[in-house]
Scaffold this motif. Structure first.
Motif, PDB file in Angstrom:
ATOM      1  N   PRO A 204       0.813  -1.222   0.000  1.00  0.00           N
ATOM      2  CA  PRO A 204       0.000   0.000   0.000  1.00  0.00           C
ATOM      3  C   PRO A 204       0.848   1.274   0.000  1.00  0.00           C
ATOM      4  N   ALA A 205       1.968   1.250   0.716  1.00  0.00           N
ATOM      5  CA  ALA A 205       2.829   2.437   0.752  1.00  0.00           C
ATOM      6  C   ALA A 205       3.428   2.717  -0.625  1.00  0.00           C
ATOM      7  N   GLN A 206       3.810   1.667  -1.343  1.00  0.00           N
ATOM      8  CA  GLN A 206       4.377   1.855  -2.684  1.00  0.00           C
ATOM      9  C   GLN A 206       3.313   2.366  -3.657  1.00  0.00           C
ATOM     10  N   VAL A 207       2.108   1.837  -3.548  1.00  0.00           N
ATOM     11  CA  VAL A 207       1.020   2.349  -4.383  1.00  0.00           C
ATOM     12  C   VAL A 207       0.764   3.814  -4.056  1.00  0.00           C
ATOM     13  N   GLY A 208       0.876   4.154  -2.790  1.00  0.00           N
ATOM     14  CA  GLY A 208       0.703   5.548  -2.385  1.00  0.00           C
ATOM     15  C   GLY A 208       1.704   6.469  -3.074  1.00  0.00           C
ATOM     16  N   LYS A 209       2.938   5.997  -3.281  1.00  0.00           N
ATOM     17  CA  LYS A 209       3.936   6.791  -3.991  1.00  0.00           C
ATOM     18  C   LYS A 209       3.540   6.995  -5.453  1.00  0.00           C
ATOM     19  N   LEU A 210       2.977   5.935  -6.072  1.00  0.00           N
ATOM     20  CA  LEU A 210       2.491   6.095  -7.451  1.00  0.00           C
ATOM     21  C   LEU A 210       1.363   7.117  -7.493  1.00  0.00           C
ATOM     22  N   ASN A 211       0.500   7.086  -6.486  1.00  0.00           N
ATOM     23  CA  ASN A 211      -0.602   8.057  -6.451  1.00  0.00           C
ATOM     24  C   ASN A 211      -0.081   9.482  -6.300  1.00  0.00           C
ATOM     25  N   GLU A 212       1.029   9.652  -5.597  1.00  0.00           N
ATOM     26  CA  GLU A 212       1.635  10.977  -5.500  1.00  0.00           C
ATOM     27  C   GLU A 212       2.081  11.463  -6.882  1.00  0.00           C
ATOM     28  N   CYS A 213       2.618  10.538  -7.677  1.00  0.00           N
ATOM     29  CA  CYS A 213       3.025  10.899  -9.044  1.00  0.00           C
ATOM     30  C   CYS A 213       1.804  11.289  -9.885  1.00  0.00           C
ATOM     31  N   LEU A 214       0.712  10.546  -9.734  1.00  0.00           N
ATOM     32  CA  LEU A 214      -0.520  10.886 -10.457  1.00  0.00           C
ATOM     33  C   LEU A 214      -1.035  12.256 -10.033  1.00  0.00           C
ATOM     34  N   SER A 215      -0.957  12.539  -8.735  1.00  0.00           N
ATOM     35  CA  SER A 215      -1.410  13.835  -8.223  1.00  0.00           C
ATOM     36  C   SER A 215      -0.552  14.967  -8.769  1.00  0.00           C
ATOM     37  N   GLU A 216       0.755  14.740  -8.870  1.00  0.00           N
ATOM     38  CA  GLU A 216       1.647  15.764  -9.413  1.00  0.00           C
ATOM     39  C   GLU A 216       1.295  16.100 -10.858  1.00  0.00           C
ATOM     40  N   GLN A 217       0.773  15.105 -11.582  1.00  0.00           N
ATOM     41  CA  GLN A 217       0.351  15.336 -12.960  1.00  0.00           C
ATOM     42  C   GLN A 217      -1.081  15.862 -13.045  1.00  0.00           C
ATOM     43  N   LYS A 218      -1.689  16.109 -11.881  1.00  0.00           N
ATOM     44  CA  LYS A 218      -3.050  16.658 -11.789  1.00  0.00           C
ATOM     45  C   LYS A 218      -4.081  15.759 -12.473  1.00  0.00           C
ATOM     46  N   ARG A 219      -3.900  14.460 -12.316  1.00  0.00           N
ATOM     47  CA  ARG A 219      -4.891  13.516 -12.829  1.00  0.00           C
ATOM     48  C   ARG A 219      -5.883  13.178 -11.722  1.00  0.00           C
ATOM     49  N   PRO A 220      -7.195  13.350 -11.974  1.00  0.00           N
ATOM     50  CA  PRO A 220      -8.203  13.028 -10.952  1.00  0.00           C
ATOM     51  C   PRO A 220      -8.432  11.518 -10.867  1.00  0.00           C
ATOM     52  N   LEU A 221      -7.362  10.801 -10.594  1.00  0.00           N
ATOM     53  CA  LEU A 221      -7.403   9.351 -10.608  1.00  0.00           C
ATOM     54  C   LEU A 221      -6.374   8.844  -9.616  1.00  0.00           C
ATOM     55  N   GLU A 222      -6.706   7.798  -8.865  1.00  0.00           N
ATOM     56  CA  GLU A 222      -5.699   7.171  -8.029  1.00  0.00           C
ATOM     57  C   GLU A 222      -5.916   5.665  -8.011  1.00  0.00           C
ATOM     58  N   ILE A 223      -4.835   4.936  -7.745  1.00  0.00           N
ATOM     59  CA  ILE A 223      -4.885   3.488  -7.658  1.00  0.00           C
ATOM     60  C   ILE A 223      -5.250   3.118  -6.225  1.00  0.00           C
TER      61      ILE A 223
END
Length: 230
Positions: A204-223
């Protein structure tokens, strides 16, 4: 020209085939024209231009949550079609609708194992390749669906890393890891790629890091951090 809605998938291309609205979430509808060319659209343009807008199609994005959007997230579930004409199962779904859901799940599983996770260990084997060719020819048989149903049940019980739920999570992370590496091959993202390919699992922590990358790209999407089978 007639278009057929094929599936719901990921895309980092923000352009819709029909309108100027940008597809920001990274989740798109993929349609195919009469010549076999695939195009993408958001939900509104897909509904307007598809000849089958209400048909259930494989959704390969179910390990994600839309932070803004017109659809609630729908998680995977096992559906057993009720018997008898007009019978209804849990939630009051008709037998026909239950069968559509069953086929949607089977086709999603097939696409994940044959097309989307190429190169992952133990994901593909020859019989699936044969069934996939029939899928491309729009000639899947009832025996094919039964085989995929049984395979999903067996992997869920005996090899959960190859279950539908876990492969959905793997594909979501795989897709975005590949995109992030194309933009900036950071060592941390490379390490996530290596673990995902080796174990079909991220914490879950690693997925959270991917979600941070998605947030930086301003995508309204998270895993979903809990999408993987533990």
């Amino acid at each position: 020209m007639t278009y057929l809605l094929l599936r719901i998938d990921f895309s980092d291309d923000p352009n819709c085939n029909w309108c100027s609205n940008k597809l920001r979430s990274g989740k798109v509808r993929v349609l195919q024209d009469a010549n076999g060319r695939e195009v993408q659209a958001g939900p509104t343009c897909a509904r307007k231009n598809a000849s089958n807008p209400d048909e259930r199609v494989p959704d390969l994005t179910k390990a994600t949550l839309e932070l803004e959007g017109d659809e609630p997230p729908v998680g995977p579930s096992i559906v057993t079609p009720p018997r008898g004409p007009g019978a209804k199962g849990s939630g009051g779904l008709s037998a026909e609708r239950q069968e559509q859901i069953r086929r949607d799940r089977a086709e999603s599983y097939l696409l994940l194992r044959v097309e989307k996770l190429v190169g992952y260990k133990d994901v593909l084997f020859p019989r699936l390749q044969v069934i996939y060719q029939r899928y491309l020819d729009k000639a899947l048989t009832e025996d094919d669906y039964n085989y995929l149903d049984n395979l999903m049940a067996k992997t869920k019980a005996d090899r959960p890393k190859l279950s539908l739920r876990n492969l959905q999570a793997t594909y979501a992370c795989h897709y975005w890891i590949e995109r992030f590496l194309e933009q900036d091959p950071k060592p941390f993202i490379q390490s996530l790629q290596a673990q995902l390919k080796g174990r079909l699992y991220l914490t879950p922590a690693q997925v959270g890091k991917l979600n941070e990358c998605l947030s930086e790209q301003k995508r309204p999407l998270e895993i979903d951090p809990e999408a993987f089978v533990r």
